[in-house]
Motif scaffolding. Structure first.
Motif, PDB file in Angstrom:
ATOM      1  N   ASP A 166       1.069  -1.770  -0.079  1.00 37.47           N
ATOM      2  CA  ASP A 166      -0.229   0.325  -0.310  1.00 37.47           C
ATOM      3  C   ASP A 166       0.755   1.106   0.006  1.00 37.47           C
ATOM      4  O   ASP A 166       0.125   2.535  -0.528  1.00 37.47           O
ATOM      5  CB  ASP A 166      -0.481  -0.125   1.373  1.00 37.47           C
ATOM      6  N   PHE A 167       1.564   1.289   0.293  1.00 38.82           N
ATOM      7  CA  PHE A 167       3.032   2.444   0.218  1.00 38.82           C
ATOM      8  C   PHE A 167       3.633   2.605  -1.103  1.00 38.82           C
ATOM      9  O   PHE A 167       3.715   3.155  -1.344  1.00 38.82           O
ATOM     10  CB  PHE A 167       3.966   2.209   1.198  1.00 38.82           C
ATOM     11  N   LEU A 168       3.758   1.321  -1.556  1.00 38.14           N
ATOM     12  CA  LEU A 168       4.449   1.638  -3.685  1.00 38.14           C
ATOM     13  C   LEU A 168       3.756   1.328  -4.070  1.00 38.14           C
ATOM     14  O   LEU A 168       3.760   2.228  -5.394  1.00 38.14           O
ATOM     15  CB  LEU A 168       5.622   0.271  -3.183  1.00 38.14           C
ATOM     16  N   GLU A 169       2.206   1.088  -3.764  1.00 34.91           N
ATOM     17  CA  GLU A 169       1.034   0.612  -5.198  1.00 34.91           C
ATOM     18  C   GLU A 169       0.133   1.533  -4.735  1.00 34.91           C
ATOM     19  O   GLU A 169      -0.306   1.570  -4.107  1.00 34.91           O
ATOM     20  CB  GLU A 169       1.298  -0.854  -5.248  1.00 34.91           C
ATOM     21  N   PRO A 170      -0.206   2.993  -5.980  1.00 30.38           N
ATOM     22  CA  PRO A 170      -0.896   3.457  -6.044  1.00 30.38           C
ATOM     23  C   PRO A 170      -2.307   2.928  -5.864  1.00 30.38           C
ATOM     24  O   PRO A 170      -2.779   2.654  -6.914  1.00 30.38           O
ATOM     25  CB  PRO A 170      -0.904   4.297  -6.920  1.00 30.38           C
ATOM     26  N   GLU A 235     -14.060 -13.683 -10.117  1.00 29.62           N
ATOM     27  CA  GLU A 235     -13.201 -12.718 -10.050  1.00 29.62           C
ATOM     28  C   GLU A 235     -11.720 -12.606  -9.898  1.00 29.62           C
ATOM     29  O   GLU A 235     -11.479 -13.323  -8.995  1.00 29.62           O
ATOM     30  CB  GLU A 235     -13.670 -12.260  -8.788  1.00 29.62           C
ATOM     31  N   ASN A 236     -11.177 -11.919 -10.506  1.00 26.86           N
ATOM     32  CA  ASN A 236      -9.822 -11.956 -10.392  1.00 26.86           C
ATOM     33  C   ASN A 236      -8.817 -10.743 -10.324  1.00 26.86           C
ATOM     34  O   ASN A 236      -8.858  -9.875 -10.871  1.00 26.86           O
ATOM     35  CB  ASN A 236      -9.224 -12.882 -11.600  1.00 26.86           C
ATOM     36  N   LYS A 237      -8.516 -11.417  -9.180  1.00 25.89           N
ATOM     37  CA  LYS A 237      -7.426  -9.409  -8.831  1.00 25.89           C
ATOM     38  C   LYS A 237      -6.503 -10.151  -8.943  1.00 25.89           C
ATOM     39  O   LYS A 237      -5.285  -9.242  -7.778  1.00 25.89           O
ATOM     40  CB  LYS A 237      -8.087  -9.340  -7.353  1.00 25.89           C
ATOM     41  N   SER A 238      -5.784 -10.511  -9.282  1.00 21.17           N
ATOM     42  CA  SER A 238      -4.210 -10.853  -9.620  1.00 21.17           C
ATOM     43  C   SER A 238      -3.285  -9.906 -10.279  1.00 21.17           C
ATOM     44  O   SER A 238      -4.559  -8.769 -10.796  1.00 21.17           O
ATOM     45  CB  SER A 238      -3.592 -12.665 -10.274  1.00 21.17           C
ATOM     46  N   ALA A 239      -1.861  -9.765  -9.767  1.00 22.90           N
ATOM     47  CA  ALA A 239      -1.659  -8.225 -10.218  1.00 22.90           C
ATOM     48  C   ALA A 239      -0.564  -9.048 -11.596  1.00 22.90           C
ATOM     49  O   ALA A 239      -0.670  -7.984 -12.547  1.00 22.90           O
ATOM     50  CB  ALA A 239      -0.549  -7.711  -9.193  1.00 22.90           C
ATOM     51  N   ILE A 240      -0.354  -9.880 -12.041  1.00 20.06           N
ATOM     52  CA  ILE A 240       0.267 -11.141 -12.830  1.00 20.06           C
ATOM     53  C   ILE A 240       0.167 -12.213 -13.302  1.00 20.06           C
ATOM     54  O   ILE A 240      -1.022 -13.175 -12.360  1.00 20.06           O
ATOM     55  CB  ILE A 240       1.608 -10.794 -12.785  1.00 20.06           C
ATOM     56  N   ASP A 241       0.510 -12.643 -14.638  1.00 20.30           N
ATOM     57  CA  ASP A 241      -0.445 -14.291 -14.831  1.00 20.30           C
ATOM     58  C   ASP A 241       0.934 -14.255 -15.555  1.00 20.30           C
ATOM     59  O   ASP A 241       2.060 -13.796 -16.088  1.00 20.30           O
ATOM     60  CB  ASP A 241      -0.704 -13.745 -16.304  1.00 20.30           C
ATOM     61  N   ALA A 266       1.545  -8.268 -17.331  1.00 18.06           N
ATOM     62  CA  ALA A 266       1.081  -7.829 -15.765  1.00 18.06           C
ATOM     63  C   ALA A 266      -0.571  -7.416 -16.216  1.00 18.06           C
ATOM     64  O   ALA A 266      -0.956  -7.235 -16.656  1.00 18.06           O
ATOM     65  CB  ALA A 266       1.650  -6.679 -15.717  1.00 18.06           C
ATOM     66  N   VAL A 267      -0.977  -7.473 -15.159  1.00 14.74           N
ATOM     67  CA  VAL A 267      -2.832  -8.076 -15.522  1.00 14.74           C
ATOM     68  C   VAL A 267      -3.682  -6.820 -14.739  1.00 14.74           C
ATOM     69  O   VAL A 267      -4.413  -5.858 -15.586  1.00 14.74           O
ATOM     70  CB  VAL A 267      -3.487  -9.117 -14.455  1.00 14.74           C
ATOM     71  N   ARG A 268      -2.862  -5.649 -13.992  1.00 14.09           N
ATOM     72  CA  ARG A 268      -2.936  -4.022 -13.430  1.00 14.09           C
ATOM     73  C   ARG A 268      -2.326  -3.086 -13.522  1.00 14.09           C
ATOM     74  O   ARG A 268      -0.513  -4.456 -13.137  1.00 14.09           O
ATOM     75  CB  ARG A 268      -4.110  -4.589 -12.418  1.00 14.09           C
ATOM     76  N   ALA A 269      -2.606  -2.318 -13.489  1.00 15.32           N
ATOM     77  CA  ALA A 269      -1.633  -1.241 -13.820  1.00 15.32           C
ATOM     78  C   ALA A 269      -0.820  -1.604 -11.887  1.00 15.32           C
ATOM     79  O   ALA A 269      -1.552  -1.154 -11.141  1.00 15.32           O
ATOM     80  CB  ALA A 269      -1.885   0.196 -14.156  1.00 15.32           C
ATOM     81  N   GLY A 270       0.312  -0.710 -11.817  1.00 13.00           N
ATOM     82  CA  GLY A 270       0.249  -0.149 -10.283  1.00 13.00           C
ATOM     83  C   GLY A 270       1.436  -0.992 -10.032  1.00 13.00           C
ATOM     84  O   GLY A 270       1.656  -1.378  -8.390  1.00 13.00           O
ATOM     85  N   ALA A 271       1.342  -2.458  -9.980  1.00  8.80           N
ATOM     86  CA  ALA A 271       2.050  -3.506  -9.139  1.00  8.80           C
ATOM     87  C   ALA A 271       3.648  -3.657  -8.858  1.00  8.80           C
ATOM     88  O   ALA A 271       3.795  -3.119 -10.113  1.00  8.80           O
ATOM     89  CB  ALA A 271       0.934  -4.704  -9.337  1.00  8.80           C
ATOM     90  N   ARG A 272       3.476  -3.720  -8.383  1.00 10.16           N
ATOM     91  CA  ARG A 272       5.616  -3.939  -7.620  1.00 10.16           C
ATOM     92  C   ARG A 272       5.452  -4.888  -6.522  1.00 10.16           C
ATOM     93  O   ARG A 272       6.834  -5.391  -6.071  1.00 10.16           O
ATOM     94  CB  ARG A 272       5.736  -2.821  -6.668  1.00 10.16           C
ATOM     95  N   VAL A 273       4.856  -5.100  -5.952  1.00  5.00           N
ATOM     96  CA  VAL A 273       5.215  -6.859  -4.958  1.00  5.00           C
ATOM     97  C   VAL A 273       4.189  -7.535  -5.024  1.00  5.00           C
ATOM     98  O   VAL A 273       3.279  -7.518  -5.394  1.00  5.00           O
ATOM     99  CB  VAL A 273       4.340  -6.176  -3.404  1.00  5.00           C
ATOM    100  N   ALA A 312       6.215   0.352 -11.138  1.00  3.04           N
ATOM    101  CA  ALA A 312       4.910   0.267 -11.161  1.00  3.04           C
ATOM    102  C   ALA A 312       4.824  -0.916 -12.965  1.00  3.04           C
ATOM    103  O   ALA A 312       5.312  -0.164 -13.703  1.00  3.04           O
ATOM    104  CB  ALA A 312       4.117   0.571 -10.954  1.00  3.04           C
ATOM    105  N   THR A 313       3.954  -1.662 -12.687  1.00  4.56           N
ATOM    106  CA  THR A 313       3.700  -2.574 -13.765  1.00  4.56           C
ATOM    107  C   THR A 313       2.441  -1.409 -14.374  1.00  4.56           C
ATOM    108  O   THR A 313       1.442  -0.716 -14.039  1.00  4.56           O
ATOM    109  CB  THR A 313       2.987  -3.718 -13.473  1.00  4.56           C
ATOM    110  N   GLU A 314       2.756  -1.693 -16.521  1.00  5.61           N
ATOM    111  CA  GLU A 314       1.402  -1.414 -16.604  1.00  5.61           C
ATOM    112  C   GLU A 314       0.652  -2.388 -17.961  1.00  5.61           C
ATOM    113  O   GLU A 314       1.385  -3.634 -17.639  1.00  5.61           O
ATOM    114  CB  GLU A 314       2.355  -0.701 -18.207  1.00  5.61           C
TER     115      GLU A 314
END
Length: 733
Positions: A166-170, A235-241, A266-273, A312-314
């Protein structure tokens, strides 16, 4: 990857080998060495924190906040009088809360609480505090927190990577966690985390001596989603595939040394962890990008690896990670059988059923034979060791291998080569014939075998292990004689591998259909015996002996400290009966193929979700396309009633028949009443009635007793309910 609560319960970190990117290192250092803030201790009263279905009342007491992290307060300790209330949204979760607490609704007073949060909890409490007259904190009240300094330090690693995210990802998905000391229950946790697929959870941890064991009292979607569970079933809340794995592994006795290349999207934007599961016996020594640049990583004792991306991912961005790791992750049985077993994943796994392609290379002692998932491309000896390469047939949900001092006996007849690992040739040819017969039978029912080869290998534990194209059974002697165990595991190539499950709640589909497929094989092979009936009777007996552990929709949660055998006893046995009842309801006795509708339904389900993850709602929707008239008990062309009672519910009824036979103008009239007991009043089922061996019809029993009136030509010697055992019941009288 479908994020679950297990990914969030991280314990002590082992340290990092690479320098973290700017910011994350400082944040982690502060999170790892956090203290109570002596300047932020207040007496508070009448403050209620509401997080979706959770309501936490801080009636009166003293609160001490944690020192700020990068200017933000992330926790607090409360000592005083409080109360937590949580109302589960459905009968399944209410039953689970009742199982652990004795009440279907959580309503527990507490005397102490430890909060961790990244939302506005601090600001909310301080706003409420400002509206009351300030009360000075006495020395005695402040002294209550002295023992908590050590507790806070000891617990500083819990959730720190989730907080770091939560600190690193908007994100607008902040965390709220409260560890509460209940008056009756002792310590337990309530959680609201929008990053989880099921955002609300209530969990209690127990110290087993070998680590913590979690009882998940309740887990469910937030209020905005809970009214339509079908809508969030995928529902899929994963950041990556994870797209692919290339793994090069060297095995030396129990030591595994490996290099893995993972290609991610990357599935969603902003992931780092990013979080991955990996065996606690394996230690990662390096993580780099494809460019060779190092990537920070942290490894926990409980099978968790956290990787922090530099940027952060795109969405749609592809990332390649290269990992080196090693350790004594291989278990050994005797002097010549090696396996991974229950030691955790032997490669970094996102912890889900979603598929990836695998390219595997192994190096191992030349005296042994190795078999793995997929197709073997090459095997050779070089430099005193044996080497082999394996490639998956498309995407696999999981990959595995077995290694041992055995020989391979093969039947390579097209279209499917079959390989069996044995210690001797005794019985090998018969086993190959049985495997071929099983595959041919299942292919005739469910469609073609989904892979290019099949390998069956001994597996030295008390439970089998199945991977795509590779089946490990308990021992050579056992799988030579236990047809049901063997056929169950072979059926998982269709149910579980060809089609996966969308979430843990849908795993009953794989277990139920696989076990029932094994029973159908026995029924087909021994048509004039009672063996098929004995399988169903044993499943029913185990269910009645085990009691109502919970709905099969709970999946692995059926196993708990209260019901340790709940998963192994309930899921396959209840699932078998659910599939059997669907088949019997669709069955058309007297037709050329009485099971035509049932088998069309199964094949459509398997083809529709081939290479995908299916949910309970997906199965229900396809089953409704093949409903018979007798299945439409609510006259709405829906199977809600069936799934409500048998999948989501736990009831097993008893039926009592009262009837009379009266002369009529053209024969006789059979009329009577069927009473249903030991289930809820709303429980509904369609039960067949027979006069001697002749089927009269089905009678629906639900809110009211079932009444019937049938005309027959001859006086029956007896009238009976369900003599062929098509309905799961405690007793039929």
């Amino acid at each position: 990857m479908r994020l679950s609560i297990g990914l969030l319960i991280a314990t002590l970190a082992a340290g990092t080998q690479n320098s973290p990117p700017a910011g994350s290192g400082e944040i982690l250092a502060q999170l790892s060495n956090i203290h109570l803030d002596k300047k932020q201790t207040y007496n508070i009263r009448d403050i209620t924190l509401r997080r979706d279905a959770l309501s936490i009342a801080l009636n009166r007491g003293t609160i001490a906040f944690l020192e700020p992290i990068m200017g933000k307060v992330t926790g607090a300790v409360f000592i005083g009088s409080g109360e937590v209330v949580a109302i589960p949204p459905d009968a399944v979760e209410k039953q689970q809360v009742f199982k652990f607490t004795g009440s279907p609704v959580l309503n527990e007073p507490f005397q102490a609480a430890f909060f961790r949060f990244t939302d506005g909890t601090y600001e909310e409490i301080m706003k409420e505090y400002a509206q009351h007259a300030a009360e000075d904190v006495s020395e005695e009240e402040a002294a209550q927190f002295l023992p908590w300094e050590q507790i806070v330090r000891d617990r500083s690693d819990v959730m720190k990577y989730r907080i770091l995210a939560d600190f690193l990802e908007p994100s607008s998905e902040p965390l709220f966690l409260s560890d509460l000391r209940g008056e009756k229950t002792g310590w337990f946790e309530v959680l609201y985390d929008p990053r989880l697929v099921e955002e609300v959870a209530i969990v209690k941890f127990h110290d087993s001596g070998l680590g913590s064991v979690a009882d998940l009292w309740a887990s469910f979607n937030r209020r905005s989603e809970v009214r339509n569970p079908e809508a969030v079933a995928h529902e899929n809340k994963s950041a990556i595939d994870v797209l692919s794995y290339d793994i090069d592994a060297t095995i030396s006795d129990v030591q595994l040394d490996a290099q893995a290349t993972m290609r991610l999207k990357a599935v969603r934007a902003g992931a780092r962890v990013l979080s991955f599961d990996i065996s606690r016996f394996l230690r990662v020594s390096s993580v780099t990008l494809d460019s060779g640049d190092p990537v920070p990583f942290y490894q926990h004792d409980e099978n968790t690896l956290t990787i922090i991306l530099q940027s952060a991912t795109e969405p749609g961005q592809e990332i390649t990670l290269r990992l080196s790791y090693s350790g004594e992750a291989i278990a050994k049985r005797g002097s010549s059988m090696f396996y991974v077993g229950d030691r955790g994943p032997w490669y970094p796994s996102p912890g889900n059923q979603d598929g990836a392609t695998f390219n595997l290379t192994f190096h191992y002692p030349a005296a042994y034979t190795l078999v793995a998932t997929g197709s073997e491309l090459r095997e050779w000896d070089e430099a005193g060791r044996r080497h082999s390469t394996w490639k998956s047939d498309g995407e696999f949900p999981i990959a595995g291998f077995n290694l041992g001092d055995f020989k391979i006996v093969a039947d390579e007849a097209p279209p499917l080569p079959i390989y069996v690992c044995v210690n001797s040739d005794v019985g090998a040819e018969n086993l190959l014939k049985d495997l071929r017969a099983t595959i041919n039978y299942f292919s005739s029912l469910f469609g073609p075998y989904p892979y290019s080869r099949l390998t069956v290998s001994p597996f030295p534990l008390s439970y089998p292990q199945t991977w795509p194209a590779l089946v490990g059974l308990q021992s050579e002697s056992q799988f030579l004689v236990t047809e049901l165990a063997r056929t169950h595991e072979l059926a998982h190539q269709w149910f579980g591998n060809k089609v996966g499950w969308s979430s843990y709640r849908d795993q009953w589909i794989a277990e139920g259909f696989a076990h029932y497929a094994g029973a159908m094989y026995v029924e087909n092979k021994y048509p004039d015996t009672t063996r098929f009936r004995e399988i169903l009777d044993e499943a029913r007996a185990r269910l009645l002996e085990q009691g109502a552990d919970g709905s099969i929709w709970l999946g692995h949660r059926l196993a708990s400290t209260v019901t340790p055998d709940g998963y192994t006893q309930t899921l396959p046995n209840k699932g078998t009966w659910v599939v059997h009842m669907l088949r019997m309801l669709m069955r058309e006795d007297g037709a050329p193929n009485p099971d035509a509708a049932f088998l069309k339904m199964v094949r459509e389900f398997l083809e529709t979700y081939r290479g995908k993850l299916a949910s309970t709602w997906d199965l229900k929707r396809i089953a409704e396309k093949y409903m018979t008239r007798s299945m439409d008990v609510r006259e709405d062309k829906k199977l809600d009633w069936f799934f409500d009672e048998w999948v989501f519910g736990t009831g097993i009824p008893t039926y009592t028949l009262d009837y009379q036979v009266m002369p009529a103008q053209s024969g006789f009239v059979v009329q009577g009443t069927i009473k249903q007991s030991e289930v809820a009043n709303h429980f509904i089922m369609s039960v067949p009635v027979y006069a001697d061996d002749d089927f009269l019809g089905r009678v629906v029993i639900g809110d009211e007793d079932g009444t019937f009136r049938f005309n027959v030509k001859t006086r029956p010697a007896r009238v009976v309910l369900d003599p062929k055992g098509t309905v799961l019941a405690k007793a039929v009288n």
